[in-house]
Structure formats: structure tokens, C-alpha cells
Design a protein around this motif. Structure first.
Motif, PDB file in Angstrom:
ATOM      1  N   HIS A 169       6.463   1.137  -2.535  1.00 30.57           N
ATOM      2  CA  HIS A 169       6.503  -0.238  -2.019  1.00 30.57           C
ATOM      3  C   HIS A 169       7.283  -0.334  -0.707  1.00 30.57           C
ATOM      4  O   HIS A 169       8.153  -1.195  -0.553  1.00 30.57           O
ATOM      5  N   MET A 170       6.932   0.562   0.216  1.00 29.38           N
ATOM      6  CA  MET A 170       7.597   0.553   1.517  1.00 29.38           C
ATOM      7  C   MET A 170       7.074  -0.562   2.408  1.00 29.38           C
ATOM      8  O   MET A 170       7.710  -0.913   3.393  1.00 29.38           O
ATOM      9  N   ASN A 171       5.883  -1.042   2.091  1.00 27.22           N
ATOM     10  CA  ASN A 171       5.307  -2.111   2.911  1.00 27.22           C
ATOM     11  C   ASN A 171       5.000  -3.336   2.059  1.00 27.22           C
ATOM     12  O   ASN A 171       3.857  -3.747   1.939  1.00 27.22           O
TER      13      ASN A 171
ATOM     14  N   THR B 110      -2.700   1.229   7.309  1.00 27.36           N
ATOM     15  CA  THR B 110      -2.708   2.691   7.374  1.00 27.36           C
ATOM     16  C   THR B 110      -1.265   3.112   7.243  1.00 27.36           C
ATOM     17  O   THR B 110      -0.445   2.795   8.102  1.00 27.36           O
ATOM     18  N   HIS B 111      -0.955   3.773   6.157  1.00 28.55           N
ATOM     19  CA  HIS B 111       0.445   4.071   5.846  1.00 28.55           C
ATOM     20  C   HIS B 111       0.626   5.582   5.759  1.00 28.55           C
ATOM     21  O   HIS B 111      -0.185   6.270   5.166  1.00 28.55           O
ATOM     22  N   PHE B 112       1.693   6.072   6.378  1.00 26.52           N
ATOM     23  CA  PHE B 112       1.975   7.501   6.298  1.00 26.52           C
ATOM     24  C   PHE B 112       3.431   7.727   5.911  1.00 26.52           C
ATOM     25  O   PHE B 112       4.338   7.195   6.542  1.00 26.52           O
ATOM     26  N   MET B 113       3.619   8.514   4.866  1.00 27.93           N
ATOM     27  CA  MET B 113       4.966   8.817   4.389  1.00 27.93           C
ATOM     28  C   MET B 113       5.205  10.312   4.523  1.00 27.93           C
ATOM     29  O   MET B 113       4.300  11.116   4.364  1.00 27.93           O
ATOM     30  N   ASP B 114       6.430  10.628   4.757  1.00 27.43           N
ATOM     31  CA  ASP B 114       6.837  12.023   4.688  1.00 27.43           C
ATOM     32  C   ASP B 114       8.344  12.027   4.497  1.00 27.43           C
ATOM     33  O   ASP B 114       8.954  10.975   4.327  1.00 27.43           O
TER      34      ASP B 114
ATOM     35  N   ALA C 295       0.851  -1.189   0.000  1.00 28.54           N
ATOM     36  CA  ALA C 295       0.000   0.000   0.000  1.00 28.54           C
ATOM     37  C   ALA C 295       0.882   1.233   0.000  1.00 28.54           C
ATOM     38  O   ALA C 295       0.904   2.001   0.954  1.00 28.54           O
ATOM     39  N   CYS C 296       1.659   1.425  -1.073  1.00 27.69           N
ATOM     40  CA  CYS C 296       2.582   2.536  -1.134  1.00 27.69           C
ATOM     41  C   CYS C 296       3.164   2.617  -2.535  1.00 27.69           C
ATOM     42  O   CYS C 296       3.529   1.600  -3.117  1.00 27.69           O
ATOM     43  N   ALA C 297       3.240   3.847  -3.055  1.00 29.68           N
ATOM     44  CA  ALA C 297       3.807   4.042  -4.387  1.00 29.68           C
ATOM     45  C   ALA C 297       5.266   3.621  -4.431  1.00 29.68           C
ATOM     46  O   ALA C 297       5.786   3.265  -5.479  1.00 29.68           O
TER      47      ALA C 297
HETATM   48 CU   LIG Z   1       5.170   4.848   1.394  1.00 32.96          CU
END
Ligand SMILES: [Cu+2]
Length: 858
Positions: free
Chosen positions: A208-210, A387-391, A204-206
Motif C-alpha cells: 500500500h505504497m500508493n 505504473t508502480h515499481f518497487m525495489d 496498486a501495491c502489496a
Molecule cells: Cu509497492
């Protein structure tokens, strides 16, 4: 966290019937690479047919049982529950069956009927069957990691994906500290199907962090199966590169009349480089029929240092997993219900422009397995929510950017990105033996994946750096609005044992994949800025029909030939498909910043989606030859050359005047600007590019080789052995140029020693220089290197202590597939020319590191 246990489809086969007799003379499946497993293991073998019980024993204990199936016909066993050495387990199972056994190698056992059998019957031992996995079609290149081999590996690495690194044909892309991406024979990431306790999870991340393997802590893995290239259709669906099946440990129940069973495991580790540490706990309580388990794990690390003692920014992480499982066993039925959560408060991504500032996942799943008169039934149902949060992590708020007039403020969260992901699915499979020769497997699976992604507005205020970025308000940028990718797959598979020498497997599969997304939204208000570029882009995207439907047909066929006890050959062909993923189809904006945020390739480039992508269709051909001594005990060598032709391989294209997706007519100005280097797709001359996804035919070929042999055995000095793994892959696009991230020639050579409770190894790893790079992505070359690692472990009763020394020589090296080192680059500097943020650095590997770990089981 552990997740629900699942059966790797196609590997457990019904043997409690005459089918097993049909396997007369079928010869051993080659053992997994690695050294024999003589340790105590947990067994959970239900009462019932002795043949079935022996099969399970062989599978769990890594034994080969050689016997005429006729002697076990009609015999029953009381089953087995608890921890035993393979030999003790065998004694228990045989009980008063009237059968005796004889060890003919460290892992090979023959069974014979006691006195009443006429001598000539016993003499027919060369017409024998071998239980274990060979009863079902087991590909020669299939690898299992379990038992002590897995335990040792778990003590060495902190990332579940890195448990796979010693497997021929498997490499990993660095990504985050606990989120490495697996690559099988040059095919990476979403081209590899990963099943975690029966769950199919899409990242669930552009960036692919997860990825799926990040959802199970390495300490909670009980078994891993890896199938490369030509995999059975029952293990297929989005698996053109191969399939990885990860399972938490099997539930163990108390023996009848022995009261409650309490068991568990406690482990901890410390690694000097990065001051990494962590621990895990597993506790279980069971009676004969019910078992409850809890598992929890924590691990964390600071940034690691490379061979030059430079700290590699954005490599820190912290990870926590918890899970509980309830299992019920009645007669031939097993039901497991599992739930758990993962919490990652931080994970740095040195090769991406963003970092993970929070990832919370919860999951639940149910797994049923049953043996019936007609065969086996296996059903799985799962739900997972992320629930994914990037910054931009603090390492990337690079001080150089914050000059006197742009002061640094650590609290600046300047690129918030939220993702909500959901995976929901089931898989049902029936396995039906038919007659003496054939087994049929039919199944159906559904995987529903949905994603929402939005980037909250960043309100501007005077003097803040964020105003310099500009335009990130007043609305949320909606990258994906209820995007979905739903796949329904149906398959049928036929295994046949034609003769002791010949086995075959044939399967067909049909998948329907439907993708869609709702309307999107730019930061700018369409009313206030009707002429804004992203406003126009969003309107153009919204005017399109977003639904895409893909119908794909897979075929997998392989034939195994075993002319004698010491050689085996396999030839396989598979046609496999992968429909494009959500992040390949739908990212819609060619805004420079939006594109910079998207790309799971570790190349630092920016990407835009392509809604017109076609599915990839791979034609995989492979041939395996394996040779070993007659007992498959002393030595083994196995080689697999392979070739893949992939139609419509989803690759990258430079943005520029000729690119219909991102060109100047669309307002895309990030190339050839006056005064800048006029390279299409590039904004100023910093080596990073803007790219779109596109279909291009491609071919990949290479070879894997593995070998092992015993060297020397002595009462005083112990047992010496050696094993090696070699690999090479080459990938080319048919319209010219190389494919991205192809592993150059690489070899691992290990000298292993065992004596009593000691188990040690010295390992040398050679990696050739990577010179076949993809120019489109500006992939950097990497130099060749040699690494030296050493490890030793001691097991005393229930306690194992492992000590490892990695990169003994403190060599500065760059893994060819790690990606670029952007861990201290200001995240949005993809368009920067006046700052030192250039694509000219590879991500260095970890310098010398000492690690200690312990595992206590009870
Ligand atoms: Cu991400």
C-alpha cells in the motif's frame, strides 16, 4: 495534482423549494472544530432562488444563517462569483431583496424582512431555520476541514493524510513520506473509504505504497469531509471504519459582464528537518460560463532525523503532481472535466521491506451536477492508471550485509517488483425532495479495479549477493495475473425532518463484489525444476477456481435530537461490509522471500493470502452528545462513545503446524527448524513472523471527545481561544488477544491566538504508552510522550506566511501506530538470525523541526 471536484454525497441539499421551510426550527449543525473562518473565500453561487444561494453561502463561508424561511420564499438572487468575506458575500446576495441582516455572533447571522413585515412576524425568530449543512442530515461527528483551517494545516504538513490528524478519532500509520494510511476509530487502511474528487482508488501495491490519499497533493485540496463510524450508505461501500471525501477547490466563474477572471495561488515551503522543500502553483482563467485551471506541485525531502539526531533511513521522498481542469457552468448545470498525472521518482518506506522507486499515475474524470425541478442529479465517471515499481532502496542495501566476500554494489537492484493498477468507475446519484418532510436519495456506483504484479527475474552471476538469495530466475514471478475486484453498489436513503427537534436518516445498500485472478507463475521453470516448492505451489494455486463473489447488505440508521439551542444528541447504528481485497485473497506463495514482500501493516512481517476469506461485517453503534452556547460561538463540547462488533474481521494467523495455509505439510519450513527457536511462524529468533490472513470476530470500542472555547478577547491583546481533542480505542479478538495498531489514550490541547492578520497556536500533544499490543504480529509496545508544537501565521492582503516549530523540545518519541523501524534493514532479512535485523525497534518520530511556508493568492 488536483483531481476532479466532486460533491460529497448527502451534504448538499436542495433548498430552493418548500422543503427548506419544513426545516423550521431545525437547529445548527455544530460547527467544525476549530476557530471561526473570517477570511476571504471564493464563492461560486449561481443566480436563482435566494434560499438556495444563502444555503451555499452558509456552506462555503462557514456561517449560520438564522431566519424564517417564509421571508425568502419566491425571492431571487443574482448569484455571486469571486472572493469575499462572508459578510460582503451576504450583502451581495441580499442586494435589493428587501431582507436585512444582523450579526449576532462571529458566525451567526439573523435575517429579517425590512419594514413591511409586521413586528410579530419578526418576533417568531425562535421558530427559525438554519441554512447551511443542517438542511441535510449532517452527523454530529462529521468533520469538515476547509478555508483558513485547511490552509494553515497545509502549511504545517507535507502529506495529505496528515491533514486529518487533528480530527477526533482519526490517526495515521506512518508508511511513506507522502503515503500515510488513515485509521478511523481503530479501523485502518482499506476499511476506510477514501474518495478523491469522486474517484475511488485502490492501492496498486502489496505494501500500500500508493494509497488513495497519496494521489492528491495537499496544496490542491479544497475541502475534506470525514465521516466516522455510522456513515450514510450513500457514502458507503467498503467503509466499515468511515469515509474520507477529498475535493479540490470548487470552480469560480467570472461575474456577468465583468470580463475575464484570472486567479491563482502560489505556495512554497521549507522544513529544516530532512531539508524538505516544495512548491505549488494554481492558475485559473474563467469567463461567466467556462473555466480552465492548471495545478502543479512538487515536494521532496531527505531522510529526517529523530529526537536523538539520528537519521531515520528510508524516509526520503520526491513527489510531483500536475492536473488541468475544464469547467462549464450553464444555469443550474455544472460540468467538470479533469485530467492529470502524478510522478514519484522515489519514496522510502521505513516500515516496509521495499521502497517505491517509481510511481506514475494518470487519471481522467468527469463530474456533472445539475439542479432540476424534481431535485438534484450528480454523476461521476473516472479512470486511473498506475505504473508502480518497487525495489530495495539504497538505505536498505545495508553495508553489514555486504561483507568482504559479498561486496556492496550500489547498482544492485535485487528485488524488482512491478505493478500495474487500474481503477475505472462511475457513480450516479439523484436526490429528490418529497413533500415537506422527506428527501430521498438513490444511487448506483461501479468500481472496477484490476492489478497485475510481476517480479522480473534476477539473473545470477558469480560473486554477486543476488546469487546468495538464489532462485530468482529464469522466469518472472507472477504474483497477480490480471487480478480484479469489481464492485457494483446500489443504495437508497431517506432523510426526514419530523419536527424542529427530531431528524432521522435511514439507508440501505446492496453491493456485489466479484474478485478473480488468472494463473500465476514462479521464478523457477516448471520443466527444469518440476519438484521446486514454488513450482508446486503455483500449480496448486492454478488448479483452484479463483473467482469469489460476495453479496453484502448494509443498513445505516441514525436519529438526531435537538431539544434546544445549546444541545444536540445523536444515536446511530450501521451494519457495514467490506469484501476482502485482492492482496488479502490472492498472494499465493509461502516462499519466505515472497511472503516478506507482502504486508501493508508496517510490522515487517511476511504475509500469504487466503482465497477463502469471507467479507467483514461490522455492526457500529455510536452516541454523540454535543453542547454549546446558544449562538454556538463561544464554546462547544462534543463526545462520542462508540462500539463496533466486526464479524469475520480480517486479521492475521501465525504460520505453523496448525495453519492450513502455511504449514510443514505444504513444505513450509520457516518455523521450528532444528537448532532454531521453535516458535511457529518464525524463522529463527529475530522477532519477525510469517503470517496468513484469516477471519476472526472482533470488537472495538472507545470514545472521541472534542471541545473548544473562547477565553479572552481584547482590542489590544487580541482573541484567545483553546481547543482540545481526546481519543481512545481498544480492540480485541473474540478468540483472544488484542487487535493490531490500536491508538492508546491521546490528547491534544491547543492554545490559539488571533489578532489582526496574526494567527498563532501553541499545542501540546500527550500520547499514553501502548501496552495492549498484538502478540501474533509481535507488535512492539511504545512509551508515553508529550510533544510541544508552536506555530504562527500572518496574513497580509493576499499573502500568508506561516512559521512552525514542531517538537520544540526535540523529544525522542515513537508514535504508537508508526510501525517498526526497518529502514536500514536488509530487505530480505526476515529470515535472518545471524545479522542484527531484529524486530525490536519502533519507528522514531521526527525530531525538532522548523518550517516556513508562504501562500500567495491572486
Ligand atoms: Cu509497492
Amino acid at each position: 495534482m488536483t483531481l476532479k471536484k466532486s460533491t460529497a454525497f448527502g451534504k448538499r441539499r436542495r433548498l430552493a423549494n418548500p422543503i427548506s421551510a419544513a426545516l423550521l426550527g431545525a437547529v445548527c449543525a455544530l460547527c467544525i472544530s476549530g476557530i471561526a473562518l473570517a477570511d476571504n473565500q471564493q464563492y461560486n453561487i449561481p443566480a436563482g432562488s435566494l434560499a438556495t444561494a444563502l444555503n451555499k453561502l452558509a456552506e462555503t463561508g462557514g456561517l449560520q444563517l438564522v431566519y424564517d424561511t417564509a421571508i425568502a420564499e419566491g425571492l431571487q438572487s443574482k448569484g455571486l462569483s469571486g472572493k469575499y468575506s462572508p459578510e460582503a458575500a451576504l450583502q451581495q446576495l441580499l442586494g435589493n431583496s428587501g431582507l436585512s441582516y444582523r450579526m449576532v455572533g462571529s458566525r451567526t447571522v439573523t435575517l429579517e424582512k425590512m419594514p413591511t413585515v409586521p413586528p410579530d412576524k419578526v418576533a417568531t425568530l425562535d421558530k427559525v431555520t438554519v441554512t447551511g449543512k443542517s438542511s441535510s442530515y449532517r452527523a454530529l461527528s462529521q468533520t469538515t476541514i476547509a478555508g483558513s483551517q485547511l490552509l494553515q494545516r497545509q502549511a504545517q504538513v507535507q502529506d495529505t493524510a496528515r491533514l486529518l490528524e487533528d480530527i477526533p478519532g482519526v490517526t495515521v500509520q506512518a508508511n511513506g513520506g507522502v503515503s500515510s494510511l488513515p485509521i478511523i476509530r481503530g479501523l485502518s487502511d482499506e476499511r476506510v473509504k477514501v474518495e478523491i474528487d469522486g474517484m475511488t482508488i485502490t492501492s496498486a501495491c502489496a505494501n500500500h505504497m500508493n494509497p488513495p490519499l497519496s494521489y492528491i497533493d495537499r496544496t490542491n485540496v479544497g475541502k475534506i469531509e470525514v465521516l466516522q463510524g455510522v456513515t450514510p450508505v450513500s457514502m458507503g461501500g467498503d467503509s466499515i471504519g468511515g469515509t474520507i471525501v477529498v475535493q479540490s477547490p470548487d470552480p469560480v466563474f467570472a461575474e456577468a459582464g465583468k470580463g475575464l477572471l484570472l486567479d491563482g495561488k502560489l505556495s512554497g515551503f521549507y522544513r529544516s528537518n530532512g531539508d524538505a522543500f516544495g512548491g505549488s502553483i494554481a492558475a485559473g482563467v474563467a469567463n461567466e460560463h467556462v473555466r480552465l485551471d492548471y495545478t502543479g506541485a512538487h515536494s521532496q525531502s531527505m531522510n529526517y532525523s529523530d529526537g536523538n539526531d539520528d537519521i531515520i533511513k528510508s524516509t526520503a521522498y520526491e513527489n510531483q503532481n500536475h492536473a488541468a481542469k475544464l469547467a462549464f457552468k450553464f444555469d443550474n448545470h455544472l460540468l467538470e472535466i479533469k485530467g492529470g498525472q502524478q510522478h514519484i521518482p522515489f519514496q522510502g518506506f521505513p516500515t516496509a521491506r521495499m521502497d517505491m522507486l517509481k510511481n506514475d499515475s494518470i487519471f481522467g474524470n468527469v463530474h456533472y451536477k445539475g439542479d432540476y425541478d424534481w431535485g438534484k442529479l450528480d454523476g461521476k465517471l473516472y479512470l486511473e492508471n498506475t505504473t508502480h515499481f518497487m525495489d530495495i532502496g539504497h538505505d536498505k542495501l545495508f553495508p553489514l550485509y555486504h561483507t568482504a566476500d559479498r561486496p556492496y554494489t550500489a547498482s544492485h537492484a535485487i528485488m524488482p517488483m512491478d505493478v500495474r493498477g487500474r481503477n475505472l468507475g462511475y457513480k450516479v446519484q439523484a436526490e429528490i425532495p418529497f413533500g415537506q418532510r422527506d428527501t430521498f436519495r438513490v444511487g448506483n456506483e461501479l468500481h472496477l479495479n484490476s492489478l497485475d504484479e510481476w517480479w522480473s527475474p534476477v539473473s545470477p552471476y558469480a560473486g554477486a549477493p543476488r546469487t546468495a538469495i538464489g532462485g530468482m530466475w529464469p522466469n518472472s514471478f507472477v504474483n497477480l495475473n490480471n487480478a480484479s475486484r469489481d464492485r457494483l453498489g446500489t443504495f437508497a436513503e431517506w432523510e426526514a425532518n419530523w419536527s424542529p427537534e427530531w431528524k432521522s436518516m435511514l439507508g440501505i445498500r446492496y453491493d456485489h463484489t466479484m474478485s478473480d485472478t488468472g494463473n500465476v507463475q514462479p521464478y523457477q521453470d516448471p520443466v527444469l525444476s518440476p519438484t521446486g516448492r514454488t513450482v508446486k505451489e503455483a500449480a496448486a494455486f492454478n488448479a483452484k477456481d479463483h473467482e469469489r463473489d460476495f453479496d453484502t447488505f448494509d443498513v445505516s440508521a441514525s436519529m438526531q435530537f435537538t431539544p434546544d439551542k445549546s444541545s444536540q444528541y445523536e444515536f446511530g447504528y450501521a451494519r457495514k461490509n467490506r469484501a476482502p481485497g485482492i492482496y488479502e485473497l490472492y498472494p499465493w506463495s509461502t516462499n519466505f522471500m515472497a511472503m516478506s514482500m507482502i504486508g501493508a501493516f508496517g510490522d515487517g512481517n511476511g504475509y500469504v493470502g487466503n482465497i477463502n476469506l469471507e467479507p467483514e461485517t461490522a455492526h457500529n453503534i455510536s452516541f454523540t452528545a454535543a453542547f454549546h452556547d446558544a449562538d454556538n460561538d463561544n464554546w462547544e463540547i462534543k463526545a462520542t462513545p462508540y462500539f463496533s462488533y466486526v464479524e469475520n474481521f480480517i486479521d492475521a494467523d501465525r504460520c505453523g503446524p496448525d495453519n492450513p495455509i502455511c504449514n510443514s505439510a505444504l513444505g513450509f519450513g520457516y518455523y521450528g527448524q532444528p537448532g532454531d527457536a521453535a516458535t511457529p511462524g518464525q524463522h529463527r529468533d529475530n522477532g519477525f513472523y510469517f503470517l496468513s490472513h484469516g477471519n476472526h470476530d472482533a470488537r472495538l470500542w472507545g470514545a472521541d471527545l472534542s471541545a473548544r472555547t473562547h477565553l479572552f478577547k481584547d482590542q489590544t491583546l487580541g482573541e484567545f481561544a483553546t481547543h482540545t481533542v481526546l481519543g481512545y480505542v481498544r480492540g480485541e479478538r473474540m478468540d483472544g488477544g488484542n487487535l493490531y495498531h490500536m491508538m492508546p489514550f491521546n490528547a491534544k490541547l491547543s492554545l490559539d491566538h488571533k489578532k489582526g492578520g496574526w494567527s498563532s497556536a501553541v499545542e501540546m500533544q500527550f500520547v499514553d504508552r501502548k501496552s495492549d499490543v498484538q502478540q501474533i504480529r509481535n507488535e512492539l509496545t511504545t512509551p508515553s510522550y508529550i510533544l510541544l508544537n508552536a506555530k504562527t501565521g500572518y496574513t497580509y492582503k493576499n499573502l500568508s506566511i506561516d512559521v512552525g516549530l514542531d517538537n520544540v523540545l526535540d523529544k525522542q518519541y515513537y508514535h504508537p501506530l508508526a510501525g517498526v523501524n526497518a529502514g536500514d534493514y536488509y530487505a530480505m532479512s526476515i529470515t535472518a538470525a545471524d545479522w542484527p535485523y531484529r524486530n525490536n525497534r519502533n519507528l522514531p518520530g521526527m525530531g525538532r523541526s522548523v518550517s516556513v511556508g508562504f501562500t500567495l493568492t491572486y
